[in-house]
Write a protein that holds these residues in place. Structure first.
Motif, PDB file in Angstrom:
ATOM      1  N   LEU A   1       0.847  -1.184   0.000  1.00 22.33           N
ATOM      2  CA  LEU A   1       0.000   0.000   0.000  1.00 22.33           C
ATOM      3  C   LEU A   1       0.888   1.242   0.000  1.00 22.33           C
ATOM      4  O   LEU A   1       1.979   1.255   0.575  1.00 22.33           O
ATOM      5  CB  LEU A   1      -0.899   0.004   1.239  1.00 22.33           C
ATOM      6  N   HIS A   2       0.395   2.309  -0.660  1.00 20.22           N
ATOM      7  CA  HIS A   2       1.164   3.557  -0.737  1.00 20.22           C
ATOM      8  C   HIS A   2       0.296   4.741  -0.342  1.00 20.22           C
ATOM      9  O   HIS A   2      -0.866   4.823  -0.744  1.00 20.22           O
ATOM     10  CB  HIS A   2       1.669   3.802  -2.163  1.00 20.22           C
ATOM     11  N   ASP A   3       0.871   5.660   0.428  1.00 16.62           N
ATOM     12  CA  ASP A   3       0.309   6.999   0.518  1.00 16.62           C
ATOM     13  C   ASP A   3       1.196   7.890  -0.340  1.00 16.62           C
ATOM     14  O   ASP A   3       2.141   7.407  -0.991  1.00 16.62           O
ATOM     15  CB  ASP A   3       0.212   7.485   1.974  1.00 16.62           C
ATOM     16  N   TYR A   4       0.906   9.197  -0.355  1.00 16.56           N
ATOM     17  CA  TYR A   4       1.665  10.069  -1.254  1.00 16.56           C
ATOM     18  C   TYR A   4       3.149  10.078  -0.921  1.00 16.56           C
ATOM     19  O   TYR A   4       4.000   9.954  -1.807  1.00 16.56           O
ATOM     20  CB  TYR A   4       1.118  11.498  -1.215  1.00 16.56           C
ATOM     21  N   ASN A   5       3.472  10.226   0.367  1.00 19.50           N
ATOM     22  CA  ASN A   5       4.878  10.331   0.749  1.00 19.50           C
ATOM     23  C   ASN A   5       5.670   9.093   0.343  1.00 19.50           C
ATOM     24  O   ASN A   5       6.802   9.198  -0.151  1.00 19.50           O
ATOM     25  CB  ASN A   5       4.999  10.559   2.258  1.00 19.50           C
ATOM     26  N   LYS A   6       5.067   7.924   0.524  1.00 18.07           N
ATOM     27  CA  LYS A   6       5.786   6.685   0.205  1.00 18.07           C
ATOM     28  C   LYS A   6       6.039   6.549  -1.288  1.00 18.07           C
ATOM     29  O   LYS A   6       7.176   6.300  -1.717  1.00 18.07           O
ATOM     30  CB  LYS A   6       4.997   5.481   0.736  1.00 18.07           C
ATOM     31  N   ILE A   7       4.999   6.707  -2.100  1.00 18.33           N
ATOM     32  CA  ILE A   7       5.187   6.489  -3.539  1.00 18.33           C
ATOM     33  C   ILE A   7       6.004   7.614  -4.172  1.00 18.33           C
ATOM     34  O   ILE A   7       6.776   7.379  -5.104  1.00 18.33           O
ATOM     35  CB  ILE A   7       3.822   6.304  -4.253  1.00 18.33           C
ATOM     36  N   HIS A   8       5.879   8.826  -3.642  1.00 19.24           N
ATOM     37  CA  HIS A   8       6.674   9.926  -4.189  1.00 19.24           C
ATOM     38  C   HIS A   8       8.137   9.754  -3.829  1.00 19.24           C
ATOM     39  O   HIS A   8       9.021   9.875  -4.687  1.00 19.24           O
ATOM     40  CB  HIS A   8       6.169  11.276  -3.680  1.00 19.24           C
ATOM     41  N   ASP A   9       8.425   9.473  -2.576  1.00 15.68           N
ATOM     42  CA  ASP A   9       9.818   9.405  -2.122  1.00 15.68           C
ATOM     43  C   ASP A   9      10.554   8.192  -2.687  1.00 15.68           C
ATOM     44  O   ASP A   9      11.785   8.222  -2.823  1.00 15.68           O
ATOM     45  CB  ASP A   9       9.871   9.371  -0.588  1.00 15.68           C
ATOM     46  N   GLU A  10       9.806   7.139  -3.035  1.00 13.44           N
ATOM     47  CA  GLU A  10      10.450   5.943  -3.575  1.00 13.44           C
ATOM     48  C   GLU A  10      10.456   5.902  -5.098  1.00 13.44           C
ATOM     49  O   GLU A  10      11.359   5.314  -5.699  1.00 13.44           O
ATOM     50  CB  GLU A  10       9.759   4.689  -3.020  1.00 13.44           C
ATOM     51  N   TRP A  11       9.453   6.541  -5.747  1.00 15.33           N
ATOM     52  CA  TRP A  11       9.300   6.357  -7.185  1.00 15.33           C
ATOM     53  C   TRP A  11       9.055   7.640  -7.968  1.00 15.33           C
ATOM     54  O   TRP A  11       9.797   7.946  -8.903  1.00 15.33           O
ATOM     55  CB  TRP A  11       8.152   5.374  -7.457  1.00 15.33           C
ATOM     56  N   TRP A  12       8.026   8.411  -7.618  1.00 19.78           N
ATOM     57  CA  TRP A  12       7.619   9.519  -8.474  1.00 19.78           C
ATOM     58  C   TRP A  12       8.687  10.603  -8.600  1.00 19.78           C
ATOM     59  O   TRP A  12       8.732  11.308  -9.614  1.00 19.78           O
ATOM     60  CB  TRP A  12       6.304  10.129  -7.965  1.00 19.78           C
ATOM     61  N   TYR A  13       9.539  10.737  -7.584  1.00 19.97           N
ATOM     62  CA  TYR A  13      10.577  11.774  -7.665  1.00 19.97           C
ATOM     63  C   TYR A  13      11.493  11.533  -8.864  1.00 19.97           C
ATOM     64  O   TYR A  13      12.051  12.474  -9.451  1.00 19.97           O
ATOM     65  CB  TYR A  13      11.385  11.820  -6.367  1.00 19.97           C
ATOM     66  N   LYS A  14      11.640  10.258  -9.241  1.00 19.01           N
ATOM     67  CA  LYS A  14      12.477   9.944 -10.399  1.00 19.01           C
ATOM     68  C   LYS A  14      11.862  10.490 -11.682  1.00 19.01           C
ATOM     69  O   LYS A  14      12.578  10.988 -12.565  1.00 19.01           O
ATOM     70  CB  LYS A  14      12.644   8.423 -10.525  1.00 19.01           C
ATOM     71  N   SER A  15      10.535  10.388 -11.792  1.00 24.26           N
ATOM     72  CA  SER A  15       9.843  10.937 -12.969  1.00 24.26           C
ATOM     73  C   SER A  15      10.001  12.445 -13.019  1.00 24.26           C
ATOM     74  O   SER A  15      10.136  13.029 -14.103  1.00 24.26           O
ATOM     75  CB  SER A  15       8.356  10.560 -12.933  1.00 24.26           C
ATOM     76  N   GLN A  16       9.986  13.103 -11.857  1.00 25.66           N
ATOM     77  CA  GLN A  16      10.184  14.556 -11.811  1.00 25.66           C
ATOM     78  C   GLN A  16      11.590  14.934 -12.254  1.00 25.66           C
ATOM     79  O   GLN A  16      11.820  16.048 -12.722  1.00 25.66           O
ATOM     80  CB  GLN A  16       9.914  15.092 -10.401  1.00 25.66           C
ATOM     81  N   GLN A  17      12.519  14.016 -12.094  1.00 27.71           N
ATOM     82  CA  GLN A  17      13.894  14.268 -12.529  1.00 27.71           C
ATOM     83  C   GLN A  17      14.083  13.996 -14.021  1.00 27.71           C
ATOM     84  O   GLN A  17      15.182  14.179 -14.548  1.00 27.71           O
ATOM     85  CB  GLN A  17      14.859  13.400 -11.725  1.00 27.71           C
ATOM     86  N   GLY A  18      13.002  13.548 -14.688  1.00 29.88           N
ATOM     87  CA  GLY A  18      13.066  13.328 -16.124  1.00 29.88           C
ATOM     88  C   GLY A  18      13.313  11.891 -16.544  1.00 29.88           C
ATOM     89  O   GLY A  18      13.430  11.606 -17.749  1.00 29.88           O
ATOM     90  N   LEU A  19      13.389  10.964 -15.580  1.00 33.55           N
ATOM     91  CA  LEU A  19      13.608   9.563 -15.922  1.00 33.55           C
ATOM     92  C   LEU A  19      12.342   8.960 -16.531  1.00 33.55           C
ATOM     93  O   LEU A  19      11.232   9.306 -16.140  1.00 33.55           O
ATOM     94  CB  LEU A  19      14.021   8.768 -14.682  1.00 33.55           C
ATOM     95  N   SER A  20      12.513   8.055 -17.460  1.00 32.89           N
ATOM     96  CA  SER A  20      11.391   7.402 -18.134  1.00 32.89           C
ATOM     97  C   SER A  20      11.125   6.032 -17.522  1.00 32.89           C
ATOM     98  O   SER A  20      11.983   5.455 -16.839  1.00 32.89           O
ATOM     99  CB  SER A  20      11.686   7.231 -19.627  1.00 32.89           C
TER     100      SER A  20
END
Length: 513
Positions: free
Chosen positions: A70-89
């Motif tokens: 299960l994910h809340d925002y902090n968990k999925i952002h800190d583990e995964w979504w931040y990479k997308s913000q950095q431009g990773l595909s």
């Protein structure tokens, strides 16, 4: 132009009739989950959580829930979504993420950055067309379908940082509006890009006589303010003096009930009210039929749903979901049980807790109502007071006193070594706080057994303070939260309570001086 209206209505009607019969809710959701897993299996997330193994499982629902946490925002952002913000595909969804919707944050973050993929934009557009189908049940004249649709959202201006665009979801959707819809879309791209709420409002008021509006969309509070300004500016008896074809109001994100009484004073004829559940994470549900009990979940459009019973076994006192929470799919839900809703989507959210609490009011039609937020319950001592309970109390208050209270907030606080609730009511009508307290308290004791028990025990008192409605909006303006999808908070957290009290203290000093 009547030809355009006829073609538009007939086109909707034809598409509606050509729809394939719906299969069972569980079957629809199984197909959605398979499509999501198939498309995302080669992403970093899909490889990490072995989507290929999940897809081969006999029970895909069970395998998915056992493999993916299960994910809340902090968990999925800190583990995964931040990479997308950095431009990773290919992080949680194939390709790179070009858009991020800014959503109101929790106490841990001022803003949440929610990925919005091209697949999600297409899904939202498809769901919007589905909602238009609902209007066919009202047998509206064809000429209405050629009139304007006023969408009062946030600024459609998007900020670009060299890697991605970010802004309000309405801005992301507006940037991808189909060419055929631009004829109907008001207030138009230029006004919609305006970030200053008052400037946008003034321009809408100025242009209002040029438009022929039949649908208005958006948060009730801001639409009411807009209509009030138009009526006042042109000395009208009602908004129908300038928009005689106005027939439909569609809104989302907040209950309509606190606003309805004052809103309808601005009308000369009744409107069709259609509730929409469009979150930054996706288009979830909408009113699909006149006699529906709630909003119909969209089960075949890029979102797989799970539901966690909103109980102390599954959630901490602050609304945080426990890692081992019991979660069920659409096939196992029950009516009249409160569930926190989790989404897996074509934007790369996976078993993601969005923070809303829903209740199935008609399982056969998959119809739900939003009853609160996981963080917007007050349970200082076990009273389990929900936003839905609060709305019921305010409805009775308005009815008994013949007043309008469009905005309110509740704060739980310590009192005489135990606890109390403090209500802040926003109204332009005189209200006796003690009378309001009695009505609210009595109503809550009737609708909430836990509240009734705790009023005898640990919940020692209830306080009510009444302020001009303008105070609420002035405070929101100070927070930079005017217009768009912003709402006055129904339950004040510590940071909001401190800011609100400081605001009231400053207003009091100004009045004294």
């Amino acid at each position: 132009m009547p030809l355009l209206g006829n073609l538009f209505k007939k086109g909707i009607n034809l598409r509606s009739r050509l729809k394939m019969p719906e299969t069972s809710p569980l079957h629809q959701q199984k197909l959605v989950l398979k499509k999501l897993l198939l498309k995302a299996r080669d992403t970093q997330f899909g490889n990490h959580y072995r989507f290929d193994i999940v897809l081969k499982s006999f029970n895909i629902f069970k395998a998915f829930s056992e493999n993916v946490p299960l994910h809340d925002y902090n968990k999925i952002h800190d583990e995964w979504w931040y990479k997308s913000q950095q431009g990773l595909s290919d992080v949680t969804w194939p390709g790179s993420v070009k858009y991020f919707a800014l959503s109101s944050g929790t106490s841990d973050a001022s803003s949440k950055y929610i990925p919005v993929t091209a697949d999600m934009i297409r899904a939202i557009r498809k769901a919007s067309i589905k909602q238009l189908y609902a209007l066919l049940y009202y047998d509206l004249p064809s000429e209405l379908f050629e009139k304007g649709i006023l969408m009062l959202g946030g600024s459609t201006h998007l900020n670009y940082n060299g890697t991605y665009f970010c802004g309000d979801l309405s801005g992301i959707n507006a940037s991808r509006i189909p060419f055929w819809f631009q004829h109907f879309y008001k207030p138009g791209k230029k006004i919609s890009k305006t970030s200053d709420w008052n400037e946008k409002l003034d321009e809408i008021v100025r242009r209002a006589p040029e438009w022929d509006i039949w649908i208005i969309c958006g948060v009730p509070a801001w639409n009411q303010i807009m209509i009030e300004k138009i009526v006042e500016h042109y000395s009208l008896k009602s908004i129908h003096d300038i928009w005689p074809n106005l027939r439909v109001f569609t809104w989302g994100g907040v209950s309509i009930e606190p606003y309805k009484k004052s809103f309808e004073k601005l009308l000369d004829s009744p409107l069709i009210y259609l509730e929409t559940y469009l979150a930054s994470e996706g288009f979830i549900a909408y009113d699909s039929r006149p006699d529906g009990k709630g909003m119909k979940l969209i089960l075949n459009n890029g979102i797989y749903y799970e539901f966690a019973p909103f109980t102390s076994d599954n959630f901490e006192a602050d609304g945080t979901i426990k890692p081992d929470a019991t979660v069920v799919n659409i096939g196992l839900v029950e009516e009249n049980v409160d569930y926190a809703i989790l989404l897996s989507t074509c934007s790369g959210a996976w078993r993601y807790l969005i923070g809303d609490v829903v209740r199935f009011v008609d399982k056969v039609h998959s119809e739900i109502k939003i009853v609160g937020r996981t963080k917007h319950y007050i349970s200082l001592c076990g009273e389990h007071l929900s936003v839905d309970n609060m709305h019921q109390a305010l409805y009775v208050l308005q009815d008994k006193l013949d007043v309008e209270v469009p905005e309110f907030a509740v704060l739980g606080e310590n009192f005489e070594n135990l606890f109390a609730h403090r209500w802040y009511l926003g109204s332009d009508k005189p209200i006796d706080p003690e009378v309001a307290k009695q009505i609210i308290d009595e109503t809550l004791c009737k609708v909430n057994d836990d509240y009734k028990v705790e009023r005898i025990a640990a919940l020692k008192d209830v306080f009510v303070e009444v302020y001009p409605l303008s105070y609420m909006y002035e405070w929101m303006e100070q927070q930079g939260k005017m217009g768009g999808q912003n709402k006055f908070p129904r339950v004040l957290n510590k940071v909001q309570a401190k800011s609100w009290k400081e605001f009231l203290e400053a207003k009091s000093k100004t009045l004294i001086s």
